[in-house]
Design a protein around this motif. Structure first.
Motif, PDB file in Angstrom:
ATOM      1  N   ASN A  41      -6.780  50.967 -45.114  1.00  0.00           N
ATOM      2  CA  ASN A  41      -6.844  51.462 -46.493  1.00  0.00           C
ATOM      3  C   ASN A  41      -6.163  50.494 -47.468  1.00  0.00           C
ATOM      4  OD1 ASN A  41      -7.598  53.352 -48.479  1.00  0.00           O
ATOM      5  ND2 ASN A  41      -5.575  54.334 -48.404  1.00  0.00           N
ATOM      6  N   ALA A  42      -6.525  49.230 -47.371  1.00  0.00           N
ATOM      7  CA  ALA A  42      -5.926  48.206 -48.225  1.00  0.00           C
ATOM      8  C   ALA A  42      -6.395  48.357 -49.667  1.00  0.00           C
ATOM      9  CB  ALA A  42      -6.283  46.819 -47.699  1.00  0.00           C
ATOM     10  N   ASP A  43      -5.585  47.847 -50.576  1.00  0.00           N
ATOM     11  CA  ASP A  43      -5.978  47.823 -51.984  1.00  0.00           C
ATOM     12  C   ASP A  43      -7.027  46.749 -52.248  1.00  0.00           C
ATOM     13  OD1 ASP A  43      -3.942  49.737 -53.306  1.00  0.00           O
ATOM     14  OD2 ASP A  43      -2.708  48.430 -52.044  1.00  0.00           O
ATOM     15  N   ILE A  44      -6.878  45.617 -51.564  1.00  0.00           N
ATOM     16  CA  ILE A  44      -7.775  44.478 -51.768  1.00  0.00           C
ATOM     17  C   ILE A  44      -8.135  43.895 -50.404  1.00  0.00           C
ATOM     18  CG2 ILE A  44      -8.003  42.159 -52.764  1.00  0.00           C
ATOM     19  CD1 ILE A  44      -5.931  42.990 -54.871  1.00  0.00           C
ATOM     20  N   ILE A  45      -9.424  43.614 -50.208  1.00  0.00           N
ATOM     21  CA  ILE A  45      -9.910  42.979 -48.981  1.00  0.00           C
ATOM     22  C   ILE A  45     -10.613  41.687 -49.378  1.00  0.00           C
ATOM     23  CG2 ILE A  45     -11.409  43.203 -46.957  1.00  0.00           C
ATOM     24  CD1 ILE A  45     -11.179  46.288 -47.382  1.00  0.00           C
ATOM     25  N   ALA A  46     -10.153  40.569 -48.836  1.00  0.00           N
ATOM     26  CA  ALA A  46     -10.746  39.260 -49.104  1.00  0.00           C
ATOM     27  C   ALA A  46     -11.550  38.827 -47.884  1.00  0.00           C
ATOM     28  CB  ALA A  46      -9.656  38.239 -49.413  1.00  0.00           C
ATOM     29  N   ILE A  47     -12.772  38.398 -48.105  1.00  0.00           N
ATOM     30  CA  ILE A  47     -13.659  38.002 -47.010  1.00  0.00           C
ATOM     31  C   ILE A  47     -14.127  36.575 -47.249  1.00  0.00           C
ATOM     32  CG2 ILE A  47     -15.839  38.491 -45.824  1.00  0.00           C
ATOM     33  CD1 ILE A  47     -15.501  41.413 -46.683  1.00  0.00           C
ATOM     34  N   GLN A  48     -14.118  35.782 -46.190  1.00  0.00           N
ATOM     35  CA  GLN A  48     -14.602  34.408 -46.267  1.00  0.00           C
ATOM     36  C   GLN A  48     -15.791  34.194 -45.319  1.00  0.00           C
ATOM     37  OE1 GLN A  48     -11.014  34.432 -44.868  1.00  0.00           O
ATOM     38  NE2 GLN A  48     -10.619  35.308 -46.887  1.00  0.00           N
ATOM     39  N   GLU A  49     -16.525  33.125 -45.601  1.00  0.00           N
ATOM     40  CA  GLU A  49     -17.697  32.711 -44.820  1.00  0.00           C
ATOM     41  C   GLU A  49     -18.725  33.854 -44.735  1.00  0.00           C
ATOM     42  OE1 GLU A  49     -18.748  29.771 -41.077  1.00  0.00           O
ATOM     43  OE2 GLU A  49     -16.826  30.816 -41.065  1.00  0.00           O
ATOM     44  N   THR A  50     -19.088  34.351 -45.903  1.00  0.00           N
ATOM     45  CA  THR A  50     -20.077  35.426 -45.959  1.00  0.00           C
ATOM     46  C   THR A  50     -21.471  34.945 -45.571  1.00  0.00           C
ATOM     47  OG1 THR A  50     -20.407  34.967 -48.312  1.00  0.00           O
ATOM     48  CG2 THR A  50     -18.824  36.706 -47.730  1.00  0.00           C
ATOM     49  N   LYS A  51     -21.766  33.667 -45.838  1.00  0.00           N
ATOM     50  CA  LYS A  51     -23.063  33.066 -45.496  1.00  0.00           C
ATOM     51  C   LYS A  51     -24.233  33.804 -46.135  1.00  0.00           C
ATOM     52  CE  LYS A  51     -21.668  31.031 -41.056  1.00  0.00           C
ATOM     53  NZ  LYS A  51     -21.914  30.992 -39.594  1.00  0.00           N
ATOM     54  N   LEU A  52     -24.029  34.288 -47.358  1.00  0.00           N
ATOM     55  CA  LEU A  52     -25.082  35.007 -48.060  1.00  0.00           C
ATOM     56  C   LEU A  52     -25.948  34.055 -48.885  1.00  0.00           C
ATOM     57  CD1 LEU A  52     -23.070  38.098 -49.341  1.00  0.00           C
ATOM     58  CD2 LEU A  52     -24.665  38.017 -47.409  1.00  0.00           C
ATOM     59  N   PRO A  53     -27.158  34.475 -49.221  1.00  0.00           N
ATOM     60  CA  PRO A  53     -28.008  33.661 -50.102  1.00  0.00           C
ATOM     61  C   PRO A  53     -27.366  33.465 -51.468  1.00  0.00           C
ATOM     62  CG  PRO A  53     -29.280  35.407 -49.044  1.00  0.00           C
ATOM     63  CD  PRO A  53     -27.834  35.703 -48.770  1.00  0.00           C
ATOM     64  N   ALA A  54     -27.948  32.553 -52.248  1.00  0.00           N
ATOM     65  CA  ALA A  54     -27.394  32.240 -53.566  1.00  0.00           C
ATOM     66  C   ALA A  54     -27.287  33.476 -54.448  1.00  0.00           C
ATOM     67  CB  ALA A  54     -28.258  31.178 -54.245  1.00  0.00           C
ATOM     68  N   LYS A  55     -28.219  34.424 -54.320  1.00  0.00           N
ATOM     69  CA  LYS A  55     -28.191  35.644 -55.135  1.00  0.00           C
ATOM     70  C   LYS A  55     -27.152  36.642 -54.650  1.00  0.00           C
ATOM     71  CE  LYS A  55     -33.018  35.372 -56.616  1.00  0.00           C
ATOM     72  NZ  LYS A  55     -34.338  36.071 -56.640  1.00  0.00           N
ATOM     73  N   GLY A  56     -26.527  36.367 -53.506  1.00  0.00           N
ATOM     74  CA  GLY A  56     -25.498  37.258 -53.003  1.00  0.00           C
ATOM     75  C   GLY A  56     -26.043  38.319 -52.072  1.00  0.00           C
ATOM     76  N   PRO A  57     -25.315  39.408 -51.893  1.00  0.00           N
ATOM     77  CA  PRO A  57     -25.740  40.450 -50.960  1.00  0.00           C
ATOM     78  C   PRO A  57     -27.045  41.107 -51.400  1.00  0.00           C
ATOM     79  CG  PRO A  57     -23.861  41.180 -52.259  1.00  0.00           C
ATOM     80  CD  PRO A  57     -24.036  39.726 -52.544  1.00  0.00           C
ATOM     81  N   SER A  58     -27.845  41.466 -50.416  1.00  0.00           N
ATOM     82  CA  SER A  58     -29.100  42.154 -50.695  1.00  0.00           C
ATOM     83  C   SER A  58     -28.835  43.617 -51.046  1.00  0.00           C
ATOM     84  CB  SER A  58     -30.010  42.084 -49.471  1.00  0.00           C
ATOM     85  OG  SER A  58     -29.443  42.853 -48.410  1.00  0.00           O
ATOM     86  N   LYS A  59     -29.882  44.317 -51.466  1.00  0.00           N
ATOM     87  CA  LYS A  59     -29.765  45.747 -51.751  1.00  0.00           C
ATOM     88  C   LYS A  59     -29.284  46.502 -50.518  1.00  0.00           C
ATOM     89  CE  LYS A  59     -32.420  49.744 -53.359  1.00  0.00           C
ATOM     90  NZ  LYS A  59     -33.752  50.233 -53.811  1.00  0.00           N
ATOM     91  N   LYS A  60     -29.796  46.095 -49.350  1.00  0.00           N
ATOM     92  CA  LYS A  60     -29.387  46.741 -48.101  1.00  0.00           C
ATOM     93  C   LYS A  60     -27.913  46.484 -47.820  1.00  0.00           C
ATOM     94  CE  LYS A  60     -30.570  47.182 -43.202  1.00  0.00           C
ATOM     95  NZ  LYS A  60     -31.493  46.734 -42.119  1.00  0.00           N
ATOM     96  N   HIS A  61     -27.464  45.239 -48.014  1.00  0.00           N
ATOM     97  CA  HIS A  61     -26.050  44.922 -47.811  1.00  0.00           C
ATOM     98  C   HIS A  61     -25.168  45.799 -48.696  1.00  0.00           C
ATOM     99  CE1 HIS A  61     -27.427  40.606 -46.664  1.00  0.00           C
ATOM    100  NE2 HIS A  61     -27.318  41.352 -45.578  1.00  0.00           N
ATOM    101  N   LEU A  62     -25.551  45.909 -49.974  1.00  0.00           N
ATOM    102  CA  LEU A  62     -24.745  46.675 -50.922  1.00  0.00           C
ATOM    103  C   LEU A  62     -24.720  48.155 -50.561  1.00  0.00           C
ATOM    104  CD1 LEU A  62     -25.790  44.942 -54.262  1.00  0.00           C
ATOM    105  CD2 LEU A  62     -23.621  44.693 -53.034  1.00  0.00           C
ATOM    106  N   GLU A  63     -25.841  48.657 -50.079  1.00  0.00           N
ATOM    107  CA  GLU A  63     -25.887  50.065 -49.666  1.00  0.00           C
ATOM    108  C   GLU A  63     -24.948  50.314 -48.494  1.00  0.00           C
ATOM    109  OE1 GLU A  63     -29.999  50.682 -48.874  1.00  0.00           O
ATOM    110  OE2 GLU A  63     -30.521  51.101 -50.974  1.00  0.00           O
ATOM    111  N   ILE A  64     -24.948  49.390 -47.538  1.00  0.00           N
ATOM    112  CA  ILE A  64     -24.073  49.544 -46.371  1.00  0.00           C
ATOM    113  C   ILE A  64     -22.614  49.431 -46.779  1.00  0.00           C
ATOM    114  CG2 ILE A  64     -23.416  48.557 -44.136  1.00  0.00           C
ATOM    115  CD1 ILE A  64     -26.346  47.666 -43.815  1.00  0.00           C
ATOM    116  N   LEU A  65     -22.314  48.461 -47.643  1.00  0.00           N
ATOM    117  CA  LEU A  65     -20.939  48.303 -48.108  1.00  0.00           C
ATOM    118  C   LEU A  65     -20.467  49.544 -48.859  1.00  0.00           C
ATOM    119  CD1 LEU A  65     -20.860  44.594 -49.347  1.00  0.00           C
ATOM    120  CD2 LEU A  65     -19.573  45.554 -47.425  1.00  0.00           C
TER     121      LEU A  65
END
Length: 275
Positions: A36-60
């Motif tokens: 239950n952290a206040d902030i989570i930092a993630i590296q090496e996401t390897k996502l496309p230039a547009k970022g997370p897809s609609k599916k990724h965002l739904e899961i997140l």
């Protein structure tokens, strides 16, 4: 305040793949959720230039409903679906988000390697430092990156205290890896990279793990995937860090690793600080 940092080695795989490794990654995400952290930092996401897809965002959103997500991904002329960083932060927080360019060499500024959050009284910045490469082909560029990144953190530190986290791709001292004697010219343990990290600390920053735990040995954040016994034998490296401005180091109450079970590669790290 509680913060977590993790090199996830492909957000897409962790969220959508059915491989055994992806299942292990999701177990790590469950462990992170429990903190239950206040902030989570993630590296090496390897996502496309547009970022997370609609599916990724739904899961997140399903997995982290109390968090806002922001990111920066690799853009041309850099490689596609390469590097990349992301923050998840509690919805009640209202930081200003920046995706800085630091005048780094070659395509490093376009690889989505830094994303920062500015709060009223401090900064939190998330970095995925470039690897010098197995043949050290990028070592010269890495040294320039280290200089530019140190300048960037120092500039932030002039304004307000800084918390810097991420995969710094360097084991600073001999006690930060299991086999220093056989890795003198390995990426992540060259004299040049180690000196670059020393120079960064000398600009007014503290390695919070060492500040809390002193010279404890055998505690690492990364174990090679290609060596099946690396984690079993604890043949690891400590290359992921939480750094803080020297003037707030005594506000740190916890800085350690989070158990990632049998999953090799990076393990998450956690910081608690009384700000």
């Amino acid at each position: 305040m509680k913060l977590i940092s993790w090199n996830i080695d492909s957000l897409n795989a962790a969220l959508t793949s059915d491989s055994n490794r992806a299942q292990l990654s999701r177990q790590v995400l469950e462990t992170i959720k429990y903190e239950n952290a206040d902030i989570i930092a993630i590296q090496e996401t390897k996502l496309p230039a547009k970022g997370p897809s609609k599916k990724h965002l739904e899961i997140l959103e399903e997995q982290f409903p109390d968090y806002t997500s922001v990111w920066v991904s690799s853009q041309e002329p850099a490689r596609k679906s390469y590097a990349g960083t992301m923050f998840l932060y509690k919805n009640e927080l209202e930081p200003e988000v920046t995706r800085p360019f630091i005048d780094s060499p070659c395509t490093m500024d376009s690889e989505g390697r830094i994303i920062s959050l500015e709060f009223d009284n401090f900064y939190v910045t998330n970095v995925y430092t470039p690897n010098a490469g197995s043949s050290l082909g990028r070592l010269d560029d890495r040294q320039l990156w280290d200089e530019k990144y140190a300048d960037y953190l120092s500039k932030l530190d002039e304004e307000k205290p800084v918390i810097a986290c991420g995969d710094f791709n360097v084991a600073h001292e001999e006690i930060d890896l299991a086999h220093p004697e056989s890795n003198r010219r390995s990426a992540g343990f060259t004299d040049e990279e180690r000196q670059g990290f020393t120079n960064l600390l000398d600009r007014g920053f503290t390695d919070t793990f060492r500040h809390i735990h002193g010279d404890v040995e055998g505690v690492y954040t990364w174990w090679a995937q290609r060596v099946k016994t690396s984690k079993i034998n604890n043949s690891g490296w400590r290359i992921d860090y939480f750094l803080v401005s020297d003037r707030i180091k005594d506000k740190v109450t916890r800085s350690e690793m989070i158990d990632s079970g049998t999953r090799q590669d990076h393990t998450p790290i956690i910081l608690e600080i009384d700000l």
